[in-house]
Design a protein around this motif. Structure first.
Motif, mmCIF file in Angstrom:
data_model
loop_
_atom_site.group_PDB
_atom_site.id
_atom_site.type_symbol
_atom_site.label_atom_id
_atom_site.label_comp_id
_atom_site.label_asym_id
_atom_site.label_seq_id
_atom_site.Cartn_x
_atom_site.Cartn_y
_atom_site.Cartn_z
ATOM 1 N N HIS A 271 -21.017 3.886 51.353
ATOM 2 C CA HIS A 271 -21.882 2.795 51.803
ATOM 3 C C HIS A 271 -21.251 2.079 52.985
ATOM 4 O O HIS A 271 -20.034 1.848 53.022
ATOM 5 C CB HIS A 271 -22.118 1.793 50.668
ATOM 6 C CG HIS A 271 -23.003 0.650 51.041
ATOM 7 N ND1 HIS A 271 -22.596 -0.651 50.997
ATOM 8 C CD2 HIS A 271 -24.288 0.628 51.483
ATOM 9 C CE1 HIS A 271 -23.575 -1.447 51.386
ATOM 10 N NE2 HIS A 271 -24.626 -0.685 51.685
ATOM 11 N N CYS A 272 -22.081 1.730 53.958
ATOM 12 C CA CYS A 272 -21.628 0.958 55.115
ATOM 13 C C CYS A 272 -21.877 -0.523 54.868
ATOM 14 O O CYS A 272 -23.031 -0.956 54.765
ATOM 15 C CB CYS A 272 -22.376 1.388 56.382
ATOM 16 S SG CYS A 272 -22.106 3.109 56.860
ATOM 17 N N ASN A 273 -20.825 -1.289 54.751
ATOM 18 C CA ASN A 273 -20.948 -2.738 54.613
ATOM 19 C C ASN A 273 -20.901 -3.350 56.006
ATOM 20 O O ASN A 273 -19.840 -3.370 56.647
ATOM 21 C CB ASN A 273 -19.820 -3.288 53.745
ATOM 22 C CG ASN A 273 -19.864 -2.738 52.331
ATOM 23 O OD1 ASN A 273 -20.659 -3.159 51.516
ATOM 24 N ND2 ASN A 273 -19.002 -1.751 52.066
ATOM 25 N N SER B 31 -27.661 -4.477 53.931
ATOM 26 C CA SER B 31 -27.501 -3.114 54.450
ATOM 27 C C SER B 31 -27.733 -2.093 53.353
ATOM 28 O O SER B 31 -27.211 -2.222 52.247
ATOM 29 C CB SER B 31 -26.091 -2.922 55.027
ATOM 30 O OG SER B 31 -25.834 -1.556 55.282
ATOM 31 N N LYS B 32 -28.512 -1.077 53.682
ATOM 32 C CA LYS B 32 -28.693 0.084 52.808
ATOM 33 C C LYS B 32 -28.297 1.358 53.558
ATOM 34 O O LYS B 32 -28.843 2.433 53.332
ATOM 35 C CB LYS B 32 -30.137 0.170 52.330
ATOM 36 C CG LYS B 32 -30.558 -0.989 51.434
ATOM 37 C CD LYS B 32 -31.970 -0.827 50.918
ATOM 38 C CE LYS B 32 -32.354 -1.977 50.008
ATOM 39 N NZ LYS B 32 -33.739 -1.837 49.498
ATOM 40 N N TYR C 287 -25.821 4.376 54.621
ATOM 41 C CA TYR C 287 -24.748 5.239 54.131
ATOM 42 C C TYR C 287 -24.396 6.213 55.252
ATOM 43 O O TYR C 287 -25.266 6.620 56.030
ATOM 44 C CB TYR C 287 -25.173 5.997 52.876
ATOM 45 C CG TYR C 287 -25.453 5.085 51.708
ATOM 46 C CD1 TYR C 287 -24.473 4.830 50.749
ATOM 47 C CD2 TYR C 287 -26.692 4.459 51.574
ATOM 48 C CE1 TYR C 287 -24.720 3.980 49.686
ATOM 49 C CE2 TYR C 287 -26.948 3.609 50.507
ATOM 50 C CZ TYR C 287 -25.962 3.366 49.570
ATOM 51 O OH TYR C 287 -26.203 2.522 48.522
ATOM 52 N N CYS D 88 -21.141 4.291 60.491
ATOM 53 C CA CYS D 88 -21.367 2.872 60.172
ATOM 54 C C CYS D 88 -21.370 2.031 61.444
ATOM 55 O O CYS D 88 -22.170 1.097 61.589
ATOM 56 C CB CYS D 88 -20.284 2.372 59.236
ATOM 57 S SG CYS D 88 -20.282 3.149 57.603
ATOM 58 N N ASP E 272 -19.132 5.651 47.444
ATOM 59 C CA ASP E 272 -20.483 6.142 47.730
ATOM 60 C C ASP E 272 -20.787 6.227 49.220
ATOM 61 O O ASP E 272 -21.919 6.490 49.610
ATOM 62 C CB ASP E 272 -21.511 5.229 47.047
ATOM 63 C CG ASP E 272 -21.421 3.786 47.512
ATOM 64 O OD1 ASP E 272 -20.573 3.496 48.388
ATOM 65 O OD2 ASP E 272 -22.189 2.953 47.003
ATOM 66 N N TRP F 67 -16.324 0.679 55.566
ATOM 67 C CA TRP F 67 -16.920 1.898 55.019
ATOM 68 C C TRP F 67 -16.248 2.248 53.705
ATOM 69 O O TRP F 67 -15.012 2.319 53.613
ATOM 70 C CB TRP F 67 -16.748 3.039 56.027
ATOM 71 C CG TRP F 67 -17.274 4.370 55.562
ATOM 72 C CD1 TRP F 67 -18.482 4.638 55.011
ATOM 73 C CD2 TRP F 67 -16.567 5.621 55.632
ATOM 74 N NE1 TRP F 67 -18.594 5.973 54.730
ATOM 75 C CE2 TRP F 67 -17.435 6.615 55.107
ATOM 76 C CE3 TRP F 67 -15.307 6.011 56.103
ATOM 77 C CZ2 TRP F 67 -17.083 7.950 55.017
ATOM 78 C CZ3 TRP F 67 -14.957 7.344 56.017
ATOM 79 C CH2 TRP F 67 -15.829 8.301 55.480
ATOM 80 N N ASN F 68 -17.034 2.445 52.681
ATOM 81 C CA ASN F 68 -16.513 2.816 51.364
ATOM 82 C C ASN F 68 -16.251 4.319 51.351
ATOM 83 O O ASN F 68 -17.047 5.110 50.841
ATOM 84 C CB ASN F 68 -17.516 2.421 50.276
ATOM 85 C CG ASN F 68 -16.963 2.646 48.878
ATOM 86 O OD1 ASN F 68 -15.814 3.016 48.709
ATOM 87 N ND2 ASN F 68 -17.802 2.433 47.877
#
Length: 485
Positions: A85-87, A53-54, A56, A63, A83, A78-79
């Motif tokens: 970023h969606c994991n 995943s890239k 955000y 996400c 940053d 979700w971070n």
């Protein structure tokens, strides 16, 4: 916008944030979201199980929307504090408290993408390949450059198809202990017997299949005017000293005879075994070799291989079919005092049997072993992996032969063929379980058909019979596994 600053002491550290929804403890009430995700799970991370995943986003909702469009995605982390970023996650396992993270589970995950259609089979391919592949019992490749070469054996002898050597259980050479990292030379290692070349001479395979349950390799060759040939090779399971090649030619649509060149020989360079010139009696050719070095307290091992040495071409007339069965027998002085005589007698006995008898004996023995299998319902990937893993073990060991195996099993000489305390559980079992098309030297692999590719995705709990393979236990029953268990 009203901001609320929160100070939180964690392990001696003080965190400051302008939002409270991503630092709340995991057991705090969740906040409702839109219908895509239902509710967010605050201060929580679904550790591991990531999909590439890239993506955000400014919120966990973003996400979730991204996750909904990715096949296999069931949840997100979700971070929020970093940053953004969606994991994207394929599993919610690994749940843990994580300050600054927000997780959510999709209410309606996207259905998995359908598997790609199997490649079309070349003319003359066995019709049962497709249904057996669809059941996870067989894998095949199509194309002029058939790449992976399957391992083949019966626990007494084994090889990787197309390699220059084959190996026999218990046959080692070398007089020194085998410290790791050293080259062979005088170090004790599994002796390499020149490869058994028994079958079609030359030609480019159009397709190749490995059948796990039947423990044989079938190779398809295309001939002129639509003619085709199927070569089936297996190390006989109940006649453990016999190596069989069966060839079927279909020239029913041909307009001219098809001449198929055949060969029977030991090819390649021996490793640690010196062979005398072969002795031929009629169509029978016997090769006898002796190991060059042996450990203190042991003696040299004599190896005898008898096979179809003088093999005439198989000529099949137009509008007809033809077949031939080629046999090799392998005996050593670990089996009998006179392995050459035993191999010659065994060859005559085996070659005199009808093909149907040889094949049915082998299949029946394989089915007995396969009775203690693990069955998987609803996941072809997992079923193929489990079956290939079972197969990788069966070709490396057998009941009645008390010889250890090594990383990679019997089909190769990895780790000099020895088992040692550093690699017993870490490498040997993991490597045997990932044995399929590749010879593996004690490394972890994640090929789509290897068990390493699925262990990280799902936990599979199975009950294993007391005499788990290779022993053929009485009263063992298949164990059924569903991916959701």
């Amino acid at each position: 916008m009203e901001l609320t600053t929160v100070l939180l002491a964690v392990g001696g550290w003080t965190l400051s944030s302008a939002r409270t929804d991503h630092i709340r403890p995991a057991d705090a009430p969740s906040r409702a979201l839109d219908p895509v995700c239902g509710a967010s799970i605050l201060a929580t991370d679904f550790y591991g199980n990531d999909l590439p995943s890239k993506v955000y986003a400014d919120s966990v909702t973003g996400c979730c929307t991204a996750c909904q469009n990715v096949s296999g995605c069931v949840a997100v982390t979700w971070n929020a504090a970093g940053d953004h970023h969606c994991n994207l996650k394929y599993s919610t396992a690994g749940r843990r408290t994580a300050i600054g993270e927000v997780s959510a589970i999709l209410l309606h995950p996207a259905p998995p993408s359908p598997p790609p259609p199997p490649p079309p089979l070349p003319p003359g391919s066995p019709a049962e390949w497709l249904p057996r592949a669809a059941a996870g019992q067989l894998v095949y490749e199509v194309g002029a450059a058939v790449g992976p070469r399957p391992n083949l054996g019966n626990g007494y002898m084994a090889t990787q198809v197309g390699s220059s050597s084959f190996y026999i259980a218990g046959v080692f050479t070398g007089d020194l202990p085998p410290p790791f990292g050293k080259s062979k030379g005088g170090v004790s290692h599994r002796a390499g017997i020149p490869a058994l070349t028994l079958g079609v001479s030359g030609g480019t395979p159009a397709a190749m299949a490995l059948d796990f349950e039947r423990a044989w390799v079938e190779t398809v060759f295309s001939g002129p005017n639509g003619a085709s040939l199927v070569q089936r090779t297996y190390a006989h399971r109940s006649r453990m000293h016999a190596w069989i090649t069966e060839i079927d030619v279909n020239n029913s649509g041909g307009v001219a005879p098809w001449r198929v060149p055949l060969t029977g020989a030991l090819s390649g360079s021996p490793d640690g075994v010196v062979f005398a010139p072969p002795v031929s009696v009629g169509t029978l050719q016997c090769h006898v070799g002796t190991t060059t070095l042996w450990e203190e307290g042991a003696t040299s091992v004599k190896v005898a291989v008898c096979l179809n040495g003088t093999t005439p071409d198989l000529v099949v007339a137009p509008h007809s079919t033809g077949s031939v069965t080629l046999v090799a027998t392998v005996w050593t002085s670990l089996d009998t005092a006179d392995p050459e005589a035993a191999a010659a007698a065994d060859w005559h006995t085996t070659a005199a049997l009808a093909r149907g008898a040889l094949q049915s004996e082998h299949v029946a023995a394989q089915e007995t072993l396969w009775a203690s299998r693990v069955e998987v319902e609803g996941d072809l990937d997992l079923a193929t992996t489990i079956n290939s893993s079972f197969y990788g073990i069966l070709i490396s060991v057998r009941d009645g032969l008390n010889y250890s195996t090594s990383p990679g099993g019997l089909p190769n000489g990895c780790y000099n063929g020895h088992v040692g305390w550093p690699n017993t559980s870490r490498d040997i079992y993991a490597t045997l379980l990932t044995s399929l098309f590749f010879s593996i030297c004690g490394r972890s692999h994640t090929y789509p058909w290897g068990v390493a590719g699925i262990l990280g995705r799902r936990a599979v709990h199975v009950a294993v019979a007391q005499h788990f393979p290779p022993l053929a236990c009485q009263g063992c029953h298949p164990v059924s596994v569903r991916p959701d268990d």
